[in-house]
Scaffold this motif. Structure first.
Motif, short mmCIF file in Angstrom:
data_model
loop_
_atom_site.label_atom_id
_atom_site.label_comp_id
_atom_site.label_asym_id
_atom_site.label_seq_id
_atom_site.Cartn_x
_atom_site.Cartn_y
_atom_site.Cartn_z
N ASP A 1 0.83 -1.21 0.00
CA ASP A 1 0.00 0.00 0.00
C ASP A 1 0.86 1.26 0.00
O ASP A 1 0.58 2.22 -0.71
CB ASP A 1 -0.93 0.02 1.23
N LEU A 2 1.93 1.27 0.80
CA LEU A 2 2.79 2.46 0.89
C LEU A 2 3.73 2.55 -0.31
O LEU A 2 3.99 3.64 -0.83
CB LEU A 2 3.59 2.43 2.19
N ASN A 3 4.28 1.41 -0.70
CA ASN A 3 5.22 1.33 -1.83
C ASN A 3 6.35 2.35 -1.68
O ASN A 3 6.68 3.10 -2.59
CB ASN A 3 4.48 1.56 -3.15
N GLU A 4 6.97 2.36 -0.49
CA GLU A 4 8.06 3.27 -0.21
C GLU A 4 9.35 2.46 -0.01
O GLU A 4 9.33 1.23 0.11
CB GLU A 4 7.76 4.11 1.04
N ASP A 5 10.46 3.19 0.07
CA ASP A 5 11.75 2.52 0.25
C ASP A 5 12.05 2.22 1.71
O ASP A 5 12.87 1.35 2.02
CB ASP A 5 12.89 3.39 -0.32
N LYS A 6 11.40 2.94 2.61
CA LYS A 6 11.67 2.74 4.03
C LYS A 6 10.38 2.92 4.82
O LYS A 6 9.69 3.94 4.67
CB LYS A 6 12.72 3.74 4.52
N GLY B 1 4.59 5.08 7.31
CA GLY B 1 5.34 5.57 6.16
C GLY B 1 5.17 7.06 6.01
O GLY B 1 4.62 7.73 6.88
N GLY B 2 5.64 7.59 4.90
CA GLY B 2 5.50 9.02 4.65
C GLY B 2 6.20 9.88 5.67
O GLY B 2 5.70 10.95 6.03
N GLY B 3 7.34 9.40 6.14
CA GLY B 3 8.08 10.16 7.14
C GLY B 3 7.33 10.25 8.45
O GLY B 3 7.46 11.24 9.18
N GLY B 4 6.55 9.25 8.77
CA GLY B 4 5.82 9.22 10.03
C GLY B 4 4.42 9.83 9.93
O GLY B 4 3.69 9.88 10.93
N LYS B 5 4.03 10.26 8.73
CA LYS B 5 2.73 10.92 8.56
C LYS B 5 1.61 9.95 8.16
O LYS B 5 0.44 10.27 8.30
CB LYS B 5 2.85 12.03 7.52
#
Length: 230
Positions: free
Chosen positions: A130-135, A189-193
């Motif tokens: 769902d987030l599809n982020e690197d971290k 994710g999203g930098g904690g957001k």
């Protein structure tokens, strides 16, 4: 000049009888006419009064009938509403009991470590997609850290096989989930957001919302469900 012959007493009496008979006859005929006319007027007035009273009775009956019909409708509506409320209350109670039973069951869902690890892996992997982020970071109960770490490693491998790239996933030990939760994780994710709440309680809550119409239909029938719950 001709002389008039004086009438005898008998003649005078006879003439008087004739006059009296005539007058009596005239009076009787006049009385009969008056009686006939009076009877006709009485009959007309009587018919008029009967029609008026009949119309008045009809109006009164119609009014009473409408009042009785309205009262009956109100009574039926009141009884129907009371019955509907009792049925709704009973059905809602049954649904509450059903989902409470599910809540009781999930409290022991983490007892089987192997099965619980597989479930956590699926919850983590869902968040990664769902987030599809690197971290991303994972929040979990402190007592689940060991299981969650294994689940994370398996989820990372599957993610790489599917998406074709590596992803960094770590446990956020500064913000553990309350120990009172039944289990599951929160993916951040999203930098904690951005927080994806995949705890058991939240998943059950969403399931309850999504499944409630289907559960109602299964328990009570499609037509009844529409009638009482729409």
């Amino acid at each position: 000049m001709s002389q008039r012959h004086a009438l005898s007493d008998d003649q005078v009496e006879g003439e008087l009888r004739k006059m009296t008979t005539f007058i009596r006859q005239e009076a009787l005929e006049k009385a009969r006419e008056i009686q006939i006319k009076a009877d006709e007027e009485f009959a007309i007035e009587k018919s008029k009064l009967v029609r008026q009273e009949t119309a008045s009775i009809d109006v009164l009956y119609e009014k009473k009938f409408k009042q009785a019909s309205m009262s009956q409708q109100i009574t039926r509506s009141t009884l129907a509403n009371r019955t509907r409320l009792r049925v709704l209350s009973a059905r809602q109670g049954l649904l509450d009991e059903l989902f409470q039973h599910a809540r009781d069951r999930i409290s022991s869902a983490s007892d089987d470590t192997k099965q619980y690890q597989a479930v956590v892996k699926g919850l983590v992997l869902e968040g990664l997609y769902d987030l599809n982020e690197d971290k991303v970071a994972i929040q979990a109960r402190e007592k689940d850290y060991g299981v969650v770490k294994q689940a994370i490693e398996e989820a990372k491998m599957e993610f790489k096989d599917t998406v074709g790239r590596d992803i960094m996933v770590e446990i956020d030990e500064k913000n553990p989930l309350p120990e009172g939760l039944a289990g599951g994780v929160v993916i951040v994710g999203g930098g904690g957001k951005i927080h994806i709440n995949n705890t058991f309680e939240e998943r059950l809550r969403l399931l309850e919302i999504d499944a409630l119409p289907t559960v109602r239909e299964t328990l009570f029938g499609k037509n009844v469900n529409r009638k009482f719950f729409d």
